[in-house]
Design a protein around this motif. Sequence first.
Motif, PDB file in Angstrom:
ATOM      1  N   ASN A 188       0.716  -0.939   0.074  1.00 20.15           N
ATOM      2  CA  ASN A 188       0.228  -0.122   0.056  1.00 20.15           C
ATOM      3  C   ASN A 188       0.775   1.283  -0.104  1.00 20.15           C
ATOM      4  O   ASN A 188       0.764   2.226  -0.746  1.00 20.15           O
ATOM      5  CB  ASN A 188      -1.138  -0.045   1.092  1.00 20.15           C
ATOM      6  N   VAL A 189       2.117   1.245   0.873  1.00 13.14           N
ATOM      7  CA  VAL A 189       2.685   2.533   0.782  1.00 13.14           C
ATOM      8  C   VAL A 189       3.523   2.563  -0.385  1.00 13.14           C
ATOM      9  O   VAL A 189       3.595   3.820  -0.878  1.00 13.14           O
ATOM     10  CB  VAL A 189       3.687   2.182   2.296  1.00 13.14           C
ATOM     11  N   LEU A 190       4.007   1.580  -0.857  1.00 14.21           N
ATOM     12  CA  LEU A 190       4.849   1.489  -2.271  1.00 14.21           C
ATOM     13  C   LEU A 190       4.051   2.128  -3.297  1.00 14.21           C
ATOM     14  O   LEU A 190       4.344   3.040  -3.961  1.00 14.21           O
ATOM     15  CB  LEU A 190       5.210   0.167  -2.650  1.00 14.21           C
ATOM     16  N   ARG A 191       2.525   1.761  -3.385  1.00 18.97           N
ATOM     17  CA  ARG A 191       1.753   2.415  -4.273  1.00 18.97           C
ATOM     18  C   ARG A 191       1.296   3.936  -3.993  1.00 18.97           C
ATOM     19  O   ARG A 191       1.357   4.735  -4.847  1.00 18.97           O
ATOM     20  CB  ARG A 191       0.659   1.281  -4.552  1.00 18.97           C
ATOM     21  N   HIS A 192       1.118   4.042  -2.925  1.00 18.72           N
ATOM     22  CA  HIS A 192       0.605   5.398  -2.629  1.00 18.72           C
ATOM     23  C   HIS A 192       1.578   6.428  -2.706  1.00 18.72           C
ATOM     24  O   HIS A 192       1.414   7.518  -3.208  1.00 18.72           O
ATOM     25  CB  HIS A 192       0.129   5.597  -1.092  1.00 18.72           C
ATOM     26  N   LEU A 201       5.221   1.963  -6.728  1.00 15.91           N
ATOM     27  CA  LEU A 201       4.892   1.043  -7.957  1.00 15.91           C
ATOM     28  C   LEU A 201       3.705   1.829  -8.395  1.00 15.91           C
ATOM     29  O   LEU A 201       2.890   2.589  -7.965  1.00 15.91           O
ATOM     30  CB  LEU A 201       4.589  -0.038  -7.092  1.00 15.91           C
ATOM     31  N   ASP A 202       3.520   1.215  -9.524  1.00 15.02           N
ATOM     32  CA  ASP A 202       2.184   1.959 -10.247  1.00 15.02           C
ATOM     33  C   ASP A 202       0.826   1.463  -9.455  1.00 15.02           C
ATOM     34  O   ASP A 202       0.998   0.308  -8.812  1.00 15.02           O
ATOM     35  CB  ASP A 202       2.017   1.226 -11.688  1.00 15.02           C
ATOM     36  N   GLY A 203      -0.051   2.274  -9.705  1.00 11.67           N
ATOM     37  CA  GLY A 203      -1.366   1.606  -9.039  1.00 11.67           C
ATOM     38  C   GLY A 203      -1.803   2.467  -7.959  1.00 11.67           C
ATOM     39  O   GLY A 203      -0.878   3.222  -7.219  1.00 11.67           O
ATOM     40  N   ASP A 204      -3.114   2.801  -7.788  1.00 13.53           N
ATOM     41  CA  ASP A 204      -3.646   3.687  -6.567  1.00 13.53           C
ATOM     42  C   ASP A 204      -4.289   2.819  -5.350  1.00 13.53           C
ATOM     43  O   ASP A 204      -4.702   1.640  -5.840  1.00 13.53           O
ATOM     44  CB  ASP A 204      -4.681   4.498  -7.204  1.00 13.53           C
ATOM     45  N   ILE A 205      -4.180   3.363  -4.569  1.00 11.43           N
ATOM     46  CA  ILE A 205      -4.979   2.729  -3.341  1.00 11.43           C
ATOM     47  C   ILE A 205      -6.007   3.939  -2.694  1.00 11.43           C
ATOM     48  O   ILE A 205      -5.667   4.895  -3.157  1.00 11.43           O
ATOM     49  CB  ILE A 205      -4.020   2.391  -2.172  1.00 11.43           C
TER      50      ILE A 205
END
Length: 318
Positions: A221-225, A229-233
């Motif tokens: 979650n932290v890596l995406r936020h 990393l690509d992607g939203d949370i």
Amino acid sequence: MITLGTARAPPGETDTGRLEVGETRDGSPVRLPVAVINGAEDGETLYLQAVSDGDELNGLGVVNRVVPRLDPAELSGTVLVVGVVNYFAFQVAEHRNPIDDRKMNRGYPGNEGGTTSERIAHATFQAAKQADLILDLHQGSTSRMINETRVRCGVRHHLHGDCLELAKAFGCGHVLDIKGPDGQLARAGPEHGIPTVDPELGGCVGWDEESIRYGVEGVFNVLRHYGFLDGDIELERQVRARGFDQYGSPAGGLVRFERELGERVSTGDLLYEVTDVFGELKARVTADDDGVFWRTRRLPQVAAGEYVCSVGTNVDKY
């Protein structure tokens, strides 16, 4: 090239190695297991560590599962990992460092010429200071506890909002927002301008797969936020406690809990009973305040005055 101890990774690669932090009693070097995941694209740096307390292994379970899943080709920025911080305590499965009888997470930012714990804190903090964000993975020792994230910098700290955002991104669902003791990494990091939180991944003997799953999801979650990393949370509202009531036993005997971990309680609700060996009631303990049933001892037997449980108080959602 990004380095941490003997781990050296150019862009797009991962490497593992050892970080030397001192010597044992026979003069052998103490080397902590470390990893560098250097993304193919530029970005921020996340520092991740586990086993600051030698019997808190859920964080190590998280590291064990996260590092193999991190593909540096898909990563923007760098992840620095220290898998086992409290070397001496880990070897003997104890909470405190047996060499100096110190709790590691009271020694930050450390002292290069201090006790063994202070030296390890110094060496790991030098690595942590390279980061833009810090996750210090813990658990409620061997007691029973909900999965939660701790913000320890204090509400008046200028990075308090940033630390709350980091806790919210990690996403355990519960946050304890109380200024921590001096020497905690989650205090020292913000003092050096780095948002830092202390995820407390349940509590158990050994490790617990459900709590490890919370931790793995939290790291990703932290890596995406934060764009590693690509992607939203979706940042979901967390149950936050800004106070903590601890309860001791009024009598010796056996504890019988009347509430489940994570359950909301109201003032006057029965928390637990104490009986003698033959089941005769000796004491009933009720909640002093509204809150969340947060943590309990693991073993049923208690002496008079011994710790039994905790309730998170002053609860809201943010």
